[in-house]
Design a protein around this motif. Structure first.
Motif, PDB file in Angstrom:
ATOM      1  N   HIS A   1      -9.871   6.603   1.726  1.00 33.42           N
ATOM      2  CA  HIS A   1      -9.097   6.716   2.965  1.00 33.42           C
ATOM      3  C   HIS A   1      -7.858   5.835   2.842  1.00 33.42           C
ATOM      4  O   HIS A   1      -7.900   4.770   2.234  1.00 33.42           O
ATOM      5  CB  HIS A   1      -9.947   6.297   4.164  1.00 33.42           C
ATOM      6  CG  HIS A   1     -11.235   7.045   4.270  1.00 33.42           C
ATOM      7  ND1 HIS A   1     -12.404   6.612   3.678  1.00 33.42           N
ATOM      8  CD2 HIS A   1     -11.518   8.242   4.867  1.00 33.42           C
ATOM      9  CE1 HIS A   1     -13.362   7.487   3.912  1.00 33.42           C
ATOM     10  NE2 HIS A   1     -12.860   8.481   4.623  1.00 33.42           N
ATOM     11  N   ALA A   2      -6.770   6.295   3.422  1.00 27.90           N
ATOM     12  CA  ALA A   2      -5.524   5.547   3.375  1.00 27.90           C
ATOM     13  C   ALA A   2      -5.696   4.222   4.119  1.00 27.90           C
ATOM     14  O   ALA A   2      -6.213   4.184   5.239  1.00 27.90           O
ATOM     15  CB  ALA A   2      -4.390   6.351   3.985  1.00 27.90           C
ATOM     16  N   ALA A   3      -5.270   3.135   3.475  1.00 26.69           N
ATOM     17  CA  ALA A   3      -5.541   1.790   3.982  1.00 26.69           C
ATOM     18  C   ALA A   3      -4.270   0.956   4.041  1.00 26.69           C
ATOM     19  O   ALA A   3      -3.220   1.326   3.508  1.00 26.69           O
ATOM     20  CB  ALA A   3      -6.574   1.106   3.086  1.00 26.69           C
TER      21      ALA A   3
ATOM     22  N   ALA B   1      -2.119   3.766  -0.314  1.00 30.90           N
ATOM     23  CA  ALA B   1      -3.070   2.693  -0.588  1.00 30.90           C
ATOM     24  C   ALA B   1      -4.446   3.155  -0.147  1.00 30.90           C
ATOM     25  O   ALA B   1      -4.587   3.919   0.819  1.00 30.90           O
ATOM     26  CB  ALA B   1      -2.654   1.434   0.169  1.00 30.90           C
ATOM     27  N   ILE B   2      -5.479   2.714  -0.866  1.00 31.90           N
ATOM     28  CA  ILE B   2      -6.833   3.188  -0.573  1.00 31.90           C
ATOM     29  C   ILE B   2      -7.758   2.030  -0.200  1.00 31.90           C
ATOM     30  O   ILE B   2      -7.435   0.860  -0.422  1.00 31.90           O
ATOM     31  CB  ILE B   2      -7.437   3.951  -1.767  1.00 31.90           C
ATOM     32  CG1 ILE B   2      -7.520   3.063  -3.011  1.00 31.90           C
ATOM     33  CG2 ILE B   2      -6.624   5.208  -2.042  1.00 31.90           C
ATOM     34  CD1 ILE B   2      -8.242   3.705  -4.183  1.00 31.90           C
ATOM     35  N   ASP B   3      -8.900   2.386   0.357  1.00 30.73           N
ATOM     36  CA  ASP B   3      -9.856   1.387   0.805  1.00 30.73           C
ATOM     37  C   ASP B   3     -10.770   0.924  -0.332  1.00 30.73           C
ATOM     38  O   ASP B   3     -11.983   0.797  -0.183  1.00 30.73           O
ATOM     39  CB  ASP B   3     -10.673   1.909   1.984  1.00 30.73           C
ATOM     40  CG  ASP B   3     -11.288   3.274   1.739  1.00 30.73           C
ATOM     41  OD1 ASP B   3     -10.942   3.933   0.734  1.00 30.73           O
ATOM     42  OD2 ASP B   3     -12.104   3.715   2.574  1.00 30.73           O
TER      43      ASP B   3
ATOM     44  N   GLY C   1       2.715   9.600   8.242  1.00 34.27           N
ATOM     45  CA  GLY C   1       1.349   9.838   8.669  1.00 34.27           C
ATOM     46  C   GLY C   1       0.755  11.053   7.972  1.00 34.27           C
ATOM     47  O   GLY C   1       1.430  12.062   7.752  1.00 34.27           O
ATOM     48  N   LEU C   2      -0.527  10.942   7.602  1.00 36.05           N
ATOM     49  CA  LEU C   2      -1.201  12.027   6.888  1.00 36.05           C
ATOM     50  C   LEU C   2      -2.002  12.932   7.814  1.00 36.05           C
ATOM     51  O   LEU C   2      -2.024  14.149   7.636  1.00 36.05           O
ATOM     52  CB  LEU C   2      -2.127  11.444   5.813  1.00 36.05           C
ATOM     53  CG  LEU C   2      -1.432  10.717   4.662  1.00 36.05           C
ATOM     54  CD1 LEU C   2      -2.449   9.988   3.794  1.00 36.05           C
ATOM     55  CD2 LEU C   2      -0.632  11.711   3.818  1.00 36.05           C
TER      56      LEU C   2
ATOM     57  N   GLN D   1      -0.130   1.805   4.657  1.00 30.74           N
ATOM     58  CA  GLN D   1      -0.679   1.649   6.000  1.00 30.74           C
ATOM     59  C   GLN D   1      -1.815   2.637   6.193  1.00 30.74           C
ATOM     60  O   GLN D   1      -1.881   3.675   5.525  1.00 30.74           O
ATOM     61  CB  GLN D   1       0.394   1.881   7.073  1.00 30.74           C
ATOM     62  CG  GLN D   1       1.494   0.847   7.100  1.00 30.74           C
ATOM     63  CD  GLN D   1       2.507   1.104   8.209  1.00 30.74           C
ATOM     64  OE1 GLN D   1       2.235   1.816   9.166  1.00 30.74           O
ATOM     65  NE2 GLN D   1       3.690   0.512   8.068  1.00 30.74           N
ATOM     66  N   ALA D   2      -2.711   2.319   7.120  1.00 32.06           N
ATOM     67  CA  ALA D   2      -3.860   3.171   7.378  1.00 32.06           C
ATOM     68  C   ALA D   2      -3.405   4.580   7.776  1.00 32.06           C
ATOM     69  O   ALA D   2      -2.423   4.751   8.507  1.00 32.06           O
ATOM     70  CB  ALA D   2      -4.721   2.571   8.485  1.00 32.06           C
TER      71      ALA D   2
END
Length: 388
Positions: free
Chosen positions: A379-381, A40-42, A204-205, A186-187
Motif C-alpha cells: 500500500h502507498a505509504a 513509497a510502500i509499507d 492520489g491513486l 504519501q499515503a
C-alpha cells in the motif's frame, strides 16, 4: 533477534524509518532525464541511532554479524564496500555537497562540525526484489543525519545526496527516482517526478476506493545493478542520444522514432524506443488516473512490460510468467518493476481476486519448476520520517 543495545553501549537518541518503493510505471527513464511514477510502500528500513563523543560512524544490522566503522575525517568511496557503503556513502555525499552551506572551505571538511553515530539497521524491505531496499537505507540515514547534524536542507536535496552516494560510493549508476519516492511519498499516492527539473507532484491513486490491490510477486531471481546489464542499458541510451544529436533521450519523443529508426542500429533503436514510449506511458498514466481512475491504467502497465521484455530486454522468464499468469487470472494490468534481470513483478488486481491471482501464480511457478515466489500486497505509504 539482535537489537541496538546488544551491539552498542551508547544511549539511543532516536529511530528513523524510510520506505522501499514500487515503481508503478516509468522504468529506466530516470537516468534519461525522463518521467517516473513510483510510490513509497509499507515496507521500511529502520535505523536506531546513538550519539558518540568522537568522529566515528559505526553501523551494524540484523542481517549480518559484525560491525563496520569509518571516521568522518576519512570518508572515502574507495574504502567502502557492501551494504554499509549505503550509510557511509550518505555521510560522504553530504560532505561533497555542503561545504558552502556549512560555511566550510572544502568538501573534505564539510562535516567537521558533525559528531559520530552508532547506527543499527533492520529492514522489512526484501533485498534484491526491485523494491529499492538500498534507497530505503540511504534515505533513513539521510533524514537522520540531517536532523542530528542540524542541516537545513530539503527532501529534494536529500534525494540528490542519496543518488550521489549510490552512484559514486556504491558504484551503481542509478537515477534519482528511488530516493525521491522514499523521501516524498504519501499515503494512497504516487510521486509524479520529472527527473530533469526534479519537479515532483503527489498524485492520489484511489486504489482503496476502487477496490484494487497492488500485488508484488518477488521471483527471488537475484540481480545486481552495479554490474552487467544495467550498465549496458545506460550506455545504450547515451549512445542513442549522442547519435540522435541530443543531450539526453528526454529531448526526444515518440514522434522522433521514424528518424531514429533510420539512424540507429537495431539494438540501440529498440533501447531508445522503450525510453520514448515509456515516458509517454507515464504521462498517459497520470492523465488516466485523473480522468478515468485507477481501473483504467491496466493497458498501460501491460504495454510497459512488453516494452521492457522486447525492446529493453531486461525481463526474465520468471517475470514474464508472473505477469502473464496474473493477467490471465484477472489482473487489470501487470508488469515487471525495478531495474530488471530478476526481482519482482507487480499486478493491479481487484481485491476480490487477490487470492485467486496469487494462487494462480504459485501454481504456474510450481508447474514450471521455478523457485516459489513470495507474493504480498503493498500500500502507498508516507516517506522517510522519525519514528521516535
Amino acid at each position: 533477534m539482535t537489537d541496538f543495545s546488544d551491539v552498542f553501549d551508547t544511549e539511543m537518541v532516536g529511530r528513523w524509518a524510510a520506505p522501499g518503493r514500487v515503481n508503478l510505471i516509468g522504468e529506466h527513464t530516470d537516468y534519461n532525464d525522463g518521467f517516473v511514477f513510483p510510490m513509497a510502500i509499507d515496507r521500511t528500513t529502520t535505523i536506531t541511532v546513538g550519539r558518540r563523543d568522537d568522529r566515528l560512524l559505526r553501523v551494524a544490522s540484523t542481517f549480518e554479524d559484525g560491525l563496520h566503522e569509518m571516521s568522518l575525517d576519512a570518508l572515502d568511496p574507495e574504502a567502502m564496500s557492501g551494504w554499509s557503503a549505503y550509510v557511509f556513502g550518505i555521510a560522504w555525499a553530504l560532505g561533497q555537497k555542503l561545504p558552502e552551506v556549512l560555511g566550510l572551505p572544502s568538501a573534505a571538511s564539510a562535516l567537521s562540525g558533525a559528531m559520530g553515530l552508532d547506527i543499527f539497521v533492520e529492514s522489512s524491505v526484501p533485498v534484491g526484489a526491485g523494491l529499492s531496499s538500498s534507497a530505503a537505507l540511504e534515505c533513513a540515514a539521510a533524514v537522520c543525519f540531517a536532523e542530528l547534524w542540524s542541516l537545513d536542507v530539503t527532501r529534494q536535496f536529500l534525494a540528490s545526496v542519496g543518488q550521489l552516494a549510490e552512484n559514486d560510493a556504491v558504484g551503481a549508476p542509478t537515477g534519482i527516482m528511488d530516493q525521491s519516492a522514499s523521501l516524498l511519498g504519501q499515503a494512497d499516492s504516487a510521486v509524479f517526478l520529472d527527473c530533469r527539473s526534479l519537479d515532483a507532484e503527489v498524485i492520489g491513486l484511489g486504489f482503496g476506493v476502487a477496490s484494487l490491490e497492488l500485488l508484488v510477486i518477488d521471483t527471488h531471481v537475484e540481480h545486481a545493478h552495479a554490474t552487467g546489464g544495467y550498465v549496458e542499458r545506460r550506455a545504450s541510451c547515451e549512445k542513442g542520444a549522442a547519435l540522435m544529436g541530443v543531450p539526453s533521450l528526454r529531448d526526444l519523443d515518440v514522434d522522433d522514432l521514424p528518424r531514429a529508426s533510420s539512424i540507429l542500429d537495431d539494438v540501440t533503436f529498440r533501447r531508445v524506443r522503450h525510453i520514448l514510449t515509456e515516458n509517454q506511458r507515464v504521462l498517459d498514466t497520470v492523465r488516466t488516473l485523473r480522468t478515468n481512475g485507477p481501473g483504467a491504467i491496466g493497458p498501460l502497465l501491460d504495454a510497459s512490460h512488453v516494452s521492457m521484455r522486447d525492446d529493453f530486454e531486461i525481463s526474465v522468464p520468471e517475470l514474464d510468467l508472473a505477469v502473464a499468469t496474473s493477467q490471465d487470472a484477472g489482473a487489470i494490468g501487470a508488469r515487471m518493476t525495478g531495474g530488471g534481470f530478476g526481482g519482482a513483478a507487480i499486478a493491479l488486481v481487484p481485491t476480490a481476486l487477490r487470492d485467486a491471482v496469487s494462487a494462480a501464480v504459485l501454481d504456474a511457478f510450481a508447474a514450471a519448476d521455478y523457485r516459489e515466489p513470495t507474493i504480498f500486497a503493498v500500500h502507498a505509504a508516507d516517506g522517510a520520517h522519525r519514528v521516535d
